[in-house]
Design a protein around this motif. Structure first.
Motif, PDB file in Angstrom:
ATOM      1  N   LYS A   4       0.814  -1.220   0.000  1.00  0.00           N
ATOM      2  CA  LYS A   4       0.000   0.000   0.000  1.00  0.00           C
ATOM      3  C   LYS A   4       0.850   1.273   0.000  1.00  0.00           C
ATOM      4  O   LYS A   4       0.312   2.366  -0.196  1.00  0.00           O
ATOM      5  CB  LYS A   4      -0.919   0.017   1.230  1.00  0.00           C
ATOM      6  CG  LYS A   4      -1.846  -1.184   1.336  1.00  0.00           C
ATOM      7  CD  LYS A   4      -2.565  -1.180   2.686  1.00  0.00           C
ATOM      8  CE  LYS A   4      -3.354  -2.458   2.897  1.00  0.00           C
ATOM      9  NZ  LYS A   4      -3.950  -2.506   4.260  1.00  0.00           N
ATOM     10  N   LYS A  23       3.180   4.008  -1.384  1.00  0.00           N
ATOM     11  CA  LYS A  23       3.466   4.540  -2.705  1.00  0.00           C
ATOM     12  C   LYS A  23       4.745   5.372  -2.675  1.00  0.00           C
ATOM     13  O   LYS A  23       4.923   6.201  -1.785  1.00  0.00           O
ATOM     14  CB  LYS A  23       2.309   5.411  -3.198  1.00  0.00           C
ATOM     15  CG  LYS A  23       0.942   4.721  -3.152  1.00  0.00           C
ATOM     16  CD  LYS A  23       0.921   3.441  -3.985  1.00  0.00           C
ATOM     17  CE  LYS A  23      -0.454   2.777  -3.922  1.00  0.00           C
ATOM     18  NZ  LYS A  23      -0.475   1.478  -4.640  1.00  0.00           N
ATOM     19  N   GLN A  37       9.444   0.631  -6.355  1.00  0.00           N
ATOM     20  CA  GLN A  37      10.084   1.756  -5.696  1.00  0.00           C
ATOM     21  C   GLN A  37      11.469   1.394  -5.169  1.00  0.00           C
ATOM     22  O   GLN A  37      11.762   0.247  -4.863  1.00  0.00           O
ATOM     23  CB  GLN A  37       9.210   2.320  -4.567  1.00  0.00           C
ATOM     24  CG  GLN A  37       8.929   1.369  -3.412  1.00  0.00           C
ATOM     25  CD  GLN A  37       7.578   0.716  -3.528  1.00  0.00           C
ATOM     26  OE1 GLN A  37       7.298   0.049  -4.515  1.00  0.00           O
ATOM     27  NE2 GLN A  37       6.735   0.891  -2.530  1.00  0.00           N
TER      28      GLN A  37
END
Length: 341
Positions: free
Chosen positions: A27, A29, A60
């Motif tokens: 979840k 970001k 990421q």
């Protein structure tokens, strides 16, 4: 006895994501930057975050920033694909050169050596946050703090919860509160989402309260009971909560105590470690009626109970000592009652 007999195995255990962590990392970001990643907890926290991102298929980056004075920590990160940036965060040019990121875990701090060099502790714990909070005012920020910003409370109480007003004892504790206030101000001034992470004694086997007690017993020295009780938490659990806290930042800043749910008797821990180490235990000092004791009920509700209980930590710590496991030589001074470090 479930044992941890070498450093590679210990690092693996500290950096293997739980299902709870994976669900939350999915979840989160944006990139994650860990400032002060070269300290006691930073290397395993950085690698834990990297593994979690990879396992959920995230794209990421996980970026670890520090002076990196421990070559073993650098090797652990580099061997596992964590991006590292080496430099002195007290250098304004270096701080400003860091990339913009959506998420920051701020672990920078100075504790030991405060006595006689209080100015350095204040510069690092309060001065640097002024610049870092402004530099990353557009990021989600989890800020590491300390459980000893609270006053000592009766040992038979449930501990200080987040509603207890801070009353730090000594310049280190005061500077920790100062760091919190700087980031709280950022949350008001720039609407920066902040989570203040008040940690009380992470256990890594290479350092920590249990290591201090066990090594004292092995040396044949008496264990001080002047701080008759304490809290602690397995470092793997503490690291997971720090990463998951990125989902709980807010403006005004959220504040949470991070430690284990138990109140642990110093005498009990020493006697249990003595039994596991097959060593006689000696004690010194008088058991006081108060101690630094934190209530982690809010963290337990938010993140769930730690995966590693105190009984297991005691067994692992004794096995580590008996196997000659490496020490970081960073004593906690958990018995200190006057706030002098």
């Amino acid at each position: 006895m479930n044992t941890v007999l070498n450093e590679a195995r210990l690092n693996e255990m500290l950096t293997t994501p739980s299902q709870r962590l994976l669900e939350d990392v999915a979840k989160i970001k944006g990139d994650i930057m860990i400032l002060g990643a070269g300290g006691k907890m930073g290397p395993t926290l950085s690698l834990l975050a990297k593994k979690a991102v990879e396992q959920v298929g995230g794209s990421q980056k996980v970026i670890a920033v520090s002076r990196f004075t421990d070559p073993m920590a650098v090797k652990l990160l580099n061997d596992n694909g964590v991006d590292t940036i080496a430099g002195d965060l007290m250098d304004h040019e270096f701080l400003n050169s860091l990339p913009d990121v959506d998420n920051v875990i701020y672990m920078v701090g100075r504790k030991f050596g405060t006595g006689g060099q209080e100015h350095l502790t204040w510069a690092m714990n309060v001065g640097l946050p002024v610049n870092a909070a402004e530099r990353f005012r557009n990021s989600n920020i989890v800020v590491f703090s300390s459980g000893n910003i609270y006053p000592m409370v009766p040992i038979h109480s449930s501990g200080a919860d987040e509603q207890v007003p801070p009353l730090p004892n000594g310049e280190y504790g005061m500077s920790c509160l100062g760091r919190e206030r700087i980031f709280e101000n950022a949350s008001h001034t720039w609407n920066t989402p902040v989570f203040v992470y008040r940690l009380n004694f992470a256990i890594d086997l290479r350092y920590g309260v249990l290591y201090d007690i066990a090594s004292t017993i092995m040396a044949g020295n008496p264990v001080s009971v002047s701080m008759p009780v304490f809290n602690c938490i397995w470092q793997g659990d503490a690291n997971e909560m720090a990463i998951r806290a990125l989902l709980h930042t807010s403006s005004p800043a959220a504040i949470m105590n991070i430690t284990g749910p138990e109140t642990i008797s110093t005498r009990y821990a020493a006697e249990e470690l003595g039994r596991l180490l097959c060593k006689e235990v000696f004690f010194e000092g008088v058991e006081s009626e108060t101690a630094f004791l934190n209530n982690s009920a809010l963290a337990m509700k938010t993140f769930g109970y730690p995966a590693v209980p105190i009984k297991t930590m005691l067994e692992w710590q004794a096995a580590w000592i008996l196997s000659g496991g490496r020490a970081l030589n960073k004593p906690t001074h958990f018995e200190e009652r006057k706030g002098k470090y």
